[in-house]
Design a protein around this motif. Structure first.
Motif, PDB file in Angstrom:
ATOM      1  N   ARG A 158      -5.048  -1.174   2.456  1.00  0.00           N
ATOM      2  CA  ARG A 158      -4.082  -0.698   3.458  1.00  0.00           C
ATOM      3  C   ARG A 158      -3.420  -1.848   4.206  1.00  0.00           C
ATOM      4  O   ARG A 158      -2.344  -1.688   4.786  1.00  0.00           O
ATOM      5  CB  ARG A 158      -4.798   0.172   4.504  1.00  0.00           C
ATOM      6  CG  ARG A 158      -5.210   1.540   4.011  1.00  0.00           C
ATOM      7  CD  ARG A 158      -6.008   2.252   5.108  1.00  0.00           C
ATOM      8  NE  ARG A 158      -6.664   3.437   4.615  1.00  0.00           N
ATOM      9  CZ  ARG A 158      -6.098   4.642   4.585  1.00  0.00           C
ATOM     10  NH1 ARG A 158      -4.878   4.804   5.043  1.00  0.00           N
ATOM     11  NH2 ARG A 158      -6.754   5.670   4.109  1.00  0.00           N
ATOM     12  N   TYR A 177       0.818  -1.224   0.000  1.00  0.00           N
ATOM     13  CA  TYR A 177       0.000   0.000   0.000  1.00  0.00           C
ATOM     14  C   TYR A 177       0.849   1.270   0.000  1.00  0.00           C
ATOM     15  O   TYR A 177       1.834   1.371   0.726  1.00  0.00           O
ATOM     16  CB  TYR A 177      -0.915   0.000   1.230  1.00  0.00           C
ATOM     17  CG  TYR A 177      -1.574   1.335   1.476  1.00  0.00           C
ATOM     18  CD1 TYR A 177      -2.421   1.892   0.519  1.00  0.00           C
ATOM     19  CD2 TYR A 177      -1.321   2.059   2.639  1.00  0.00           C
ATOM     20  CE1 TYR A 177      -3.004   3.138   0.712  1.00  0.00           C
ATOM     21  CE2 TYR A 177      -1.911   3.301   2.855  1.00  0.00           C
ATOM     22  CZ  TYR A 177      -2.749   3.839   1.887  1.00  0.00           C
ATOM     23  OH  TYR A 177      -3.311   5.064   2.077  1.00  0.00           O
ATOM     24  N   ALA A 213       3.404   2.635   5.479  1.00  0.00           N
ATOM     25  CA  ALA A 213       2.372   2.213   4.525  1.00  0.00           C
ATOM     26  C   ALA A 213       2.826   0.949   3.784  1.00  0.00           C
ATOM     27  O   ALA A 213       2.227  -0.114   3.900  1.00  0.00           O
ATOM     28  CB  ALA A 213       2.054   3.332   3.545  1.00  0.00           C
TER      29      ALA A 213
END
Ligand code: CP
Length: 376
Positions: free
Chosen positions: A299, A188, A326
């Motif tokens: 995510r 992500y 992330a």
């Protein structure tokens, strides 16, 4: 000391690198042997100014930290003058064709690097047109120079990155990636819809060297058909394997190396082509927002300690820059901070090898002489 065949090295004279698929596996082996030789000489402090006074010109149509620095560092070590320009500041932005640009740059430069990676269908075509422009002009003026074009990242491949990754993994695994389980995974990112060229370059290269490669991504993040076909062909020819999974945990299970990084969703990456051709900047912004919204549905695709524990004590790779928090947790990145630095540093030697094999007539002898003079 790395050994290589002088005849095989000479066979690389004049060669450009636009995608690794254009090169035979033997030629890539020779190139990497030369890169290893440059690395050992450099670490010993041995000077190799084989291309003194020549101009290494590079054009970047996208941002870069590492590749610009590797280009400049490689050129300087070879005695060349590196010049790096922002592609958008050239007359390409005023409609000059790639062939015209190639002719104009090639009449002065001795090597040309190009990054043009943001729009599918454009970057690699641009580089091939640039090369045609250079070669046509040099032939028409009876100029015997060869001006190799080096792809510093396009829409299809990031060959200096993938070769640097391979070089680093070979060092890590004691000389070969054959039989190693290596996973290229989507991860992500909230920052921007990143090009497909790194995963495409990595899977299409590593499969040719006997690795068992897994590509993991959510549905909707498919890579282009051509590099996927190259990966399947490469695996079949080398005794490696290639598979695709839509489950990040499955991709990590038992892997010996993991390369989790983001790339853009296919629908939006394709929509960007038409918007860019129309010069519709509002549409480009809207498409980018939709791509990021699609990324945000995934995510949970992060490289964290739980997933690293599923692996076989895997090496973590990233081409950088990584979206920390992330794509990867701070803890994993901290653990591998030096490793990803060493991975990045290999690009310097890959570019040195590309410039020198393309341009130094008796490179094997020159390397031997430099080693003797330097006591290496
Ligand atoms: N990995 C890589 O190509 O880095 P840069 O974008 O900083 O050149």
């Amino acid at each position: 000391m790395t050994r290589f065949d002088a005849v095989q090295v000479r066979a690389l004279l004049g060669r450009s690198l636009l995608v690794t698929h254009d090169w035979s596996t033997d030629d890539l082996e020779t190139l990497l042997s030369v890169a290893e030789r440059f690395e050992s000489l450099d670490r010993a402090g041995t000077r190799v100014p084989f291309l003194a006074g020549e101009l290494a010109y590079a054009m970047f149509f996208d941002n870069s930290t590492r590749t610009k620095s590797a280009w400049a560092g490689a050129a300087a070590r070879l005695g060349m003058h590196p010049i790096i320009v922002d592609g958008s500041s050239t007359q390409v932005s005023h409609g000059e064709t790639a062939e015209e640009t190639g002719a104009m740059l090639g009449m002065n430069a001795h090597a040309l690097g190009v990054r043009h990676d943001l729009i599918l269908g454009e970057g690699n075509t641009f580089m091939r047109d640039v090369q045609r422009g250079i070669d046509t002009y040099l032939a028409a003026t009876n100029d015997p120079r060869s001006v190799p074009v080096v792809n510093l990242q396009c829409d299809i491949d990031h060959p200096t990155q993938a070769l640097a990754d391979l070089m680093w993994m070979r060092e890590h695994f004691g000389g070969s990636v054959a039989g190693r389980r290596i996973t290229m995974s989507w991860a992500y990112s909230p920052s921007y819809a990143k090009p497909l060229s790194v995963p495409q370059g990595v899977v299409s290269l590593l499969t040719r060297f006997g690795a068992h490669v897994t590509l993991a991504h959510p549905p909707g993040y498919e890579l282009l058909d051509e590099p996927l076909a190259w990966a399947a062909e490469g695996a079949a020819a080398s005794g490696g394997s290639f598979r695709i999974t839509h489950d990040m945990d499955d991709g990590f299970a038992g892997a010996q190396a993991v390369y989790p990084k983001s790339w853009g969703p296919q629908t939006e990456m394709r929509e960007r082509v038409a918007a860019n051709q129309a010069g519709d900047t509002a549409a480009m912004r809207e498409i980018e927002q939709r791509a990021l919204a699609r990324n945000a549905e995934h995510r949970s695709w992060i490289c964290d300690e739980r997933r690293m524990a599923l692996t076989d004590d895997a090496l973590y790779l990233h081409c950088l820059p990584a979206d920390i928090g992330a794509e990867v947790t701070p803890a994993v990145m901290d653990r591998f901070r030096v490793a990803v630095g060493r991975e990045a540093n290999k690009k310097l030697y890959v570019i040195m090898a590309l410039l020198a094999t393309a341009k130094v007539r008796d490179l094997a002898a020159a390397l031997d002489a430099a080693a003797t003079a330097g006591g290496a």
